[in-house]
Scaffold this motif. Structure first.
Motif, PDB file in Angstrom:
ATOM      1  N   UNK A 250      61.210  37.683   9.046  1.00 13.44           N
ATOM      2  CA  UNK A 250      61.283  38.003   7.613  1.00 13.44           C
ATOM      3  C   UNK A 250      60.746  39.425   7.420  1.00 13.44           C
ATOM      4  N   UNK A 251      61.569  40.336   6.891  1.00 14.06           N
ATOM      5  CA  UNK A 251      61.077  41.706   6.716  1.00 14.06           C
ATOM      6  C   UNK A 251      59.948  41.763   5.686  1.00 14.06           C
ATOM      7  N   UNK A 252      58.924  42.545   6.020  1.00 15.46           N
ATOM      8  CA  UNK A 252      57.758  42.629   5.132  1.00 15.46           C
ATOM      9  C   UNK A 252      57.419  44.089   4.863  1.00 15.46           C
ATOM     10  N   UNK A 253      56.713  44.315   3.782  1.00 20.72           N
ATOM     11  CA  UNK A 253      56.111  45.621   3.523  1.00 20.72           C
ATOM     12  C   UNK A 253      54.610  45.467   3.703  1.00 20.72           C
ATOM     13  N   UNK A 254      53.991  46.413   4.414  1.00 23.06           N
ATOM     14  CA  UNK A 254      52.541  46.366   4.625  1.00 23.06           C
ATOM     15  C   UNK A 254      51.957  47.734   4.295  1.00 23.06           C
ATOM     16  N   UNK A 255      50.669  47.758   3.939  1.00 18.11           N
ATOM     17  CA  UNK A 255      50.008  49.040   3.650  1.00 18.11           C
ATOM     18  C   UNK A 255      48.503  48.858   3.672  1.00 18.11           C
TER      19      UNK A 255
ATOM     20  N   UNK B 234      45.372  56.635  -1.675  1.00 19.69           N
ATOM     21  CA  UNK B 234      46.104  57.074  -0.488  1.00 19.69           C
ATOM     22  C   UNK B 234      46.421  55.827   0.315  1.00 19.69           C
ATOM     23  N   UNK B 235      47.709  55.517   0.440  1.00 22.51           N
ATOM     24  CA  UNK B 235      48.083  54.259   1.077  1.00 22.51           C
ATOM     25  C   UNK B 235      49.078  54.534   2.198  1.00 22.51           C
ATOM     26  N   UNK B 236      48.682  54.244   3.424  1.00 21.88           N
ATOM     27  CA  UNK B 236      49.598  54.364   4.564  1.00 21.88           C
ATOM     28  C   UNK B 236      50.479  53.132   4.538  1.00 21.88           C
ATOM     29  N   UNK B 237      51.794  53.333   4.469  1.00 22.62           N
ATOM     30  CA  UNK B 237      52.702  52.234   4.133  1.00 22.62           C
ATOM     31  C   UNK B 237      53.812  52.072   5.163  1.00 22.62           C
ATOM     32  N   UNK B 238      54.018  50.848   5.570  1.00 20.46           N
ATOM     33  CA  UNK B 238      55.201  50.513   6.375  1.00 20.46           C
ATOM     34  C   UNK B 238      56.218  50.003   5.361  1.00 20.46           C
ATOM     35  N   UNK B 239      57.227  50.799   5.079  1.00 20.64           N
ATOM     36  CA  UNK B 239      58.174  50.467   4.009  1.00 20.64           C
ATOM     37  C   UNK B 239      58.823  49.113   4.248  1.00 20.64           C
ATOM     38  N   UNK B 240      59.246  48.876   5.481  1.00 23.64           N
ATOM     39  CA  UNK B 240      59.898  47.607   5.822  1.00 23.64           C
ATOM     40  C   UNK B 240      59.878  47.445   7.331  1.00 23.64           C
ATOM     41  N   UNK B 241      59.482  46.287   7.771  1.00 27.34           N
ATOM     42  CA  UNK B 241      59.493  46.031   9.216  1.00 27.34           C
ATOM     43  C   UNK B 241      59.604  44.548   9.481  1.00 27.34           C
TER      44      UNK B 241
ATOM     45  N   UNK C 141      58.928  42.632  12.980  1.00 23.51           N
ATOM     46  CA  UNK C 141      57.695  42.550  12.199  1.00 23.51           C
ATOM     47  C   UNK C 141      57.278  43.923  11.680  1.00 23.51           C
ATOM     48  N   UNK C 142      56.502  43.911  10.596  1.00 24.71           N
ATOM     49  CA  UNK C 142      55.990  45.159  10.026  1.00 24.71           C
ATOM     50  C   UNK C 142      54.754  45.599  10.806  1.00 24.71           C
ATOM     51  N   UNK C 143      54.407  46.892  10.665  1.00 27.83           N
ATOM     52  CA  UNK C 143      53.150  47.367  11.245  1.00 27.83           C
ATOM     53  C   UNK C 143      51.997  46.587  10.622  1.00 27.83           C
ATOM     54  N   UNK C 144      50.950  46.326  11.394  1.00 28.41           N
ATOM     55  CA  UNK C 144      49.824  45.562  10.827  1.00 28.41           C
ATOM     56  C   UNK C 144      49.023  46.452   9.877  1.00 28.41           C
ATOM     57  N   UNK C 145      48.302  45.804   8.986  1.00 31.67           N
ATOM     58  CA  UNK C 145      47.469  46.549   8.038  1.00 31.67           C
ATOM     59  C   UNK C 145      46.390  47.318   8.807  1.00 31.67           C
ATOM     60  N   UNK C 146      45.870  46.741   9.909  1.00 29.90           N
ATOM     61  CA  UNK C 146      44.843  47.433  10.704  1.00 29.90           C
ATOM     62  C   UNK C 146      45.403  48.704  11.333  1.00 29.90           C
ATOM     63  N   UNK C 147      46.618  48.621  11.864  1.00 30.35           N
ATOM     64  CA  UNK C 147      47.245  49.810  12.463  1.00 30.35           C
ATOM     65  C   UNK C 147      47.450  50.885  11.385  1.00 30.35           C
ATOM     66  N   UNK C 148      47.854  50.451  10.189  1.00 30.73           N
ATOM     67  CA  UNK C 148      48.082  51.415   9.103  1.00 30.73           C
ATOM     68  C   UNK C 148      46.764  52.058   8.675  1.00 30.73           C
ATOM     69  N   UNK C 149      45.680  51.268   8.667  1.00 31.94           N
ATOM     70  CA  UNK C 149      44.383  51.851   8.295  1.00 31.94           C
ATOM     71  C   UNK C 149      43.988  52.907   9.322  1.00 31.94           C
ATOM     72  N   UNK C 150      44.230  52.590  10.600  1.00 31.22           N
ATOM     73  CA  UNK C 150      43.834  53.553  11.627  1.00 31.22           C
ATOM     74  C   UNK C 150      44.672  54.842  11.503  1.00 31.22           C
ATOM     75  N   UNK C 151      45.978  54.724  11.195  1.00 31.70           N
ATOM     76  CA  UNK C 151      46.808  55.930  10.973  1.00 31.70           C
ATOM     77  C   UNK C 151      46.278  56.730   9.774  1.00 31.70           C
ATOM     78  N   UNK C 152      45.926  56.009   8.723  1.00 33.69           N
ATOM     79  CA  UNK C 152      45.442  56.676   7.503  1.00 33.69           C
ATOM     80  C   UNK C 152      44.155  57.450   7.798  1.00 33.69           C
TER      81      UNK C 152
END
Ligand SMILES: Cc1cc2nc3c(=O)[nH]c(=O)nc-3n(C[C@H](O)[C@H](O)[C@H](O)COP(=O)(O)OP(=O)(O)OC[C@H]3O[C@@H](n4cnc5c(N)ncnc54)[C@H](O)[C@@H]3O)c2cc1C
Length: 360
Positions: free
Chosen positions: A132-137, A181-188, A190-201
Motif C-alpha cells: 500500500x503506497x504511503x506518505x511519510x515525513x 521543516x519536514x523531510x517528506x517521502x511523497x509516495x513509497x 514501502x515508503x522511507x521510514x520516519x527515522x530515516x527521514x529524520x536523519x536526512x533532515x
C-alpha cells in the motif's frame, strides 16, 4: 419518530466539516466517532484560494508564498495557508448534530438507518500491507527567517545518493514566528521510514547551520486504499473518498469543499460523489502509480517538468476537485513536455484516449 437524513461515520476534518455544513443547511444529522472530542494534532496546509468563504479568517495560522526548487527555482505566485487546527475544529461546530461516542460500521449504518444517506469519513483503513503506497515525513520547527520557505525542495539531502529513494524538504511558515521543516517521502511502497527521514533532515540542517529541537510532527498515512468510493446511499470522503489526492497526500481543502458540494447534492436528491469525480480520482491514482515507478532521478526530473507547465495545468493537477478533463489535460501536458526516457514512465499513467499520438 423519523430517522436522520444523514449519518456521518468519523469526525476528523472530513466528517466534521460534512456534519457541520449539513446541519447548518437544516438536515438531521447523526454522527459516530469513538473519540469525537479528541483534539486534532496535525499541521494542515492548503492553497489559500481553496479556503471556503464560510470559515472564519481566524482559522488561518499563517500565510506565505513558498517556492519550489526542482532543477530550477519556481515562483508559484500562489498563497499558501497553514491552519490553526484548534480553531478549525472549533469552527466546525456540531450544535445541531446528534453525536454518539462509538465506532460504527458502514453496513450496519445503512441497515439501521434505511432513510439516511451515509458518509464514510473513518480515515485510513488499517493495513500492514507494504504494497500500500504511503506518505511519510519527519518535521521540526525552526524560527521564521532561519530557513528559506519552500513548498518542495527536491535537492537531495547530504549523503543521499542520486539513485537512493527520493525525499524532498517541505519548509513552510506555520505561525507568525515559526517554519516547519519536514523531510517528506511523497509516495513509497514501502515508503522511507520516519527515522530515516529524520536523519536526512538533521543532515540537511547541519550543513545549513540551522539548529532545531525535537521532532514536532511524524507523518505516515496510506495514499490509496482498495475498494469502492461510493455505492447505493453512501459515499466516502477524506482519506476514505475521492478527496484524498493520491499523488500529493492532500485532502483537507477537498474535504472542506465536499462538505458544501454534499449539502447541495442532498438538497437536489442525489449522491455527492459523481461518476466524473471517481474518474478523475482514477487518473490521479494512475499518476501516483507513475511516480512509484520512477527512480529518484526521474522523480526530480519529473518535478522540473511539472512546475514548468502553464499555471492552469499545475493548479488543475494539484486539486483533488478537478474533473477528468482538466486532470487529463494536465497529465498530457506533462507527458508532452517530458524528455523521452521519462515519457516511458508517464505513458502508463495517461489513458490511451488522452495520450498524444506520436508524430510520423
Ligand atoms: C501528520 C499529518 C499531517 C498532514 N498534513 C496534511 C496537510 O497539511 N494538508 C492536507 O490536505 N492533508 C494533510 N494530511 C493528510 C490528511 O489530510 C489527514 O490525514 C486528515 O486528517 C484526513 O482527514 P479525514 O477526516 O479523512 O480522516 P482522519 O483525520 O483520520 O479522521 C478519521 C476519524 O474517523 C474516526 N473513526 C475511525 N474509525 C471509526 C469508526 N469505526 N467509526 C466511527 N469513527 C471512526 C477517527 O476517530 C477520526 O476522528 C496529513 C496527515 C498527517 C498524518
Amino acid at each position: 419518530m423519523s430517522g436522520p437524513d444523514l449519518v456521518v461515520l468519523g469526525l476528523g476534518p472530513a466528517g466534521r466539516a460534512t456534519a457541520h455544513r449539513a446541519a447548518s443547511a437544516g438536515m438531521t444529522v447523526l454522527a459516530f466517532d469513538p473519540a469525537p472530542d479528541r483534539r486534532w494534532r496535525r499541521t494542515f496546509g492548503l492553497w489559500a484560494d481553496e479556503l471556503p468563504g464560510w470559515l472564519p479568517p481566524g482559522v488561518v495560522a499563517a500565510r506565505s508564498f513558498p517556492e519550489v526548487v526542482a532543477g530550477a527555482r519556481f515562483r508559484l505566485g500562489r498563497e499558501y495557508a497553514v491552519l490553526d487546527v484548534d480553531r478549525l475544529q472549533d469552527a466546525l461546530t456540531l450544535g445541531g448534530v446528534e453525536v454518539r461516542s462509538a465506532a460504527a460500521d458502514r453496513d450496519a449504518a445503512l441497515r439501521d438507518h434505511p432513510g439516511a444517506f451515509v458518509v464514510d469519513a473513518r480515515g485510513p483503513a488499517p493495513s500492514a500491507d507494504p504494497r500500500v503506497p504511503r506518505q511519510t515525513a519527519a518535521g521540526v520547527l525552526v524560527a521564521a527567517g532561519a530557513h528559506d520557505e519552500l513548498w518542495m525542495d527536491w535537492r537531495p539531502a547530504p549523503g543521499v545518493g542520486e539513485d537512493e529513494a527520493a525525499s524532498f524538504l517541505y519548509a513552510v511558515r506555520v505561525t507568525a514566528d515559526s517554519v516547519l521543516l519536514e523531510e517528506t517521502c511523497l509516495a513509497g511502497a514501502p515508503a522511507l521510514t520516519v527515522d530515516e527521514l529524520e536523519s536526512r533532515l538533521r543532515r540537511r540542517l547541519a550543513v545549513r547551520g540551522v539548529s532545531a529541537g525535537e521532532v514536532y510532527e511524524r507523518v505516515d498515512f496510506p495514499l490509496l486504499t482498495d475498494g469502492p468510493r461510493r455505492g447505493h446511499r453512501w459515499c466516502g470522503v477524506g482519506v476514505r473518498g475521492t478527496s484524498l489526492h493520491p499523488a500529493t497526500g492532500y485532502s483537507v481543502a477537498a474535504s472542506l469543499a465536499f462538505a458544501d458540494d454534499a449539502s447541495a447534492a442532498f438538497a437536489a436528491g442525489r449522491g455527492p460523489v459523481t461518476a466524473s469525480g471517481v474518474a478523475a480520482h482514477r487518473l490521479r491514482s494512475a499518476a501516483l502509480r507513475a511516480l512509484l515507478g520512477m527512480s529518484a532521478r526521474e522523480q526530480r526530473a519529473f518535478f522540473e517538468v511539472f512546475f514548468g507547465l502553464p499555471d492552469r495545468h499545475v493548479r488543475a493537477f494539484l486539486s483533488a476537485r478537478s474533473g477528468p478533463a482538466a486532470t487529463a489535460a494536465a497529465m498530457t501536458a506533462a507527458f508532452a513536455a517530458a524528455p523521452w526516457d521519462l515519457r516511458r514512465r508517464l505513458s502508463g499513467a495517461i489513458s490511451p484516449a488522452t495520450r498524444p499520438r506520436p508524430r510520423r
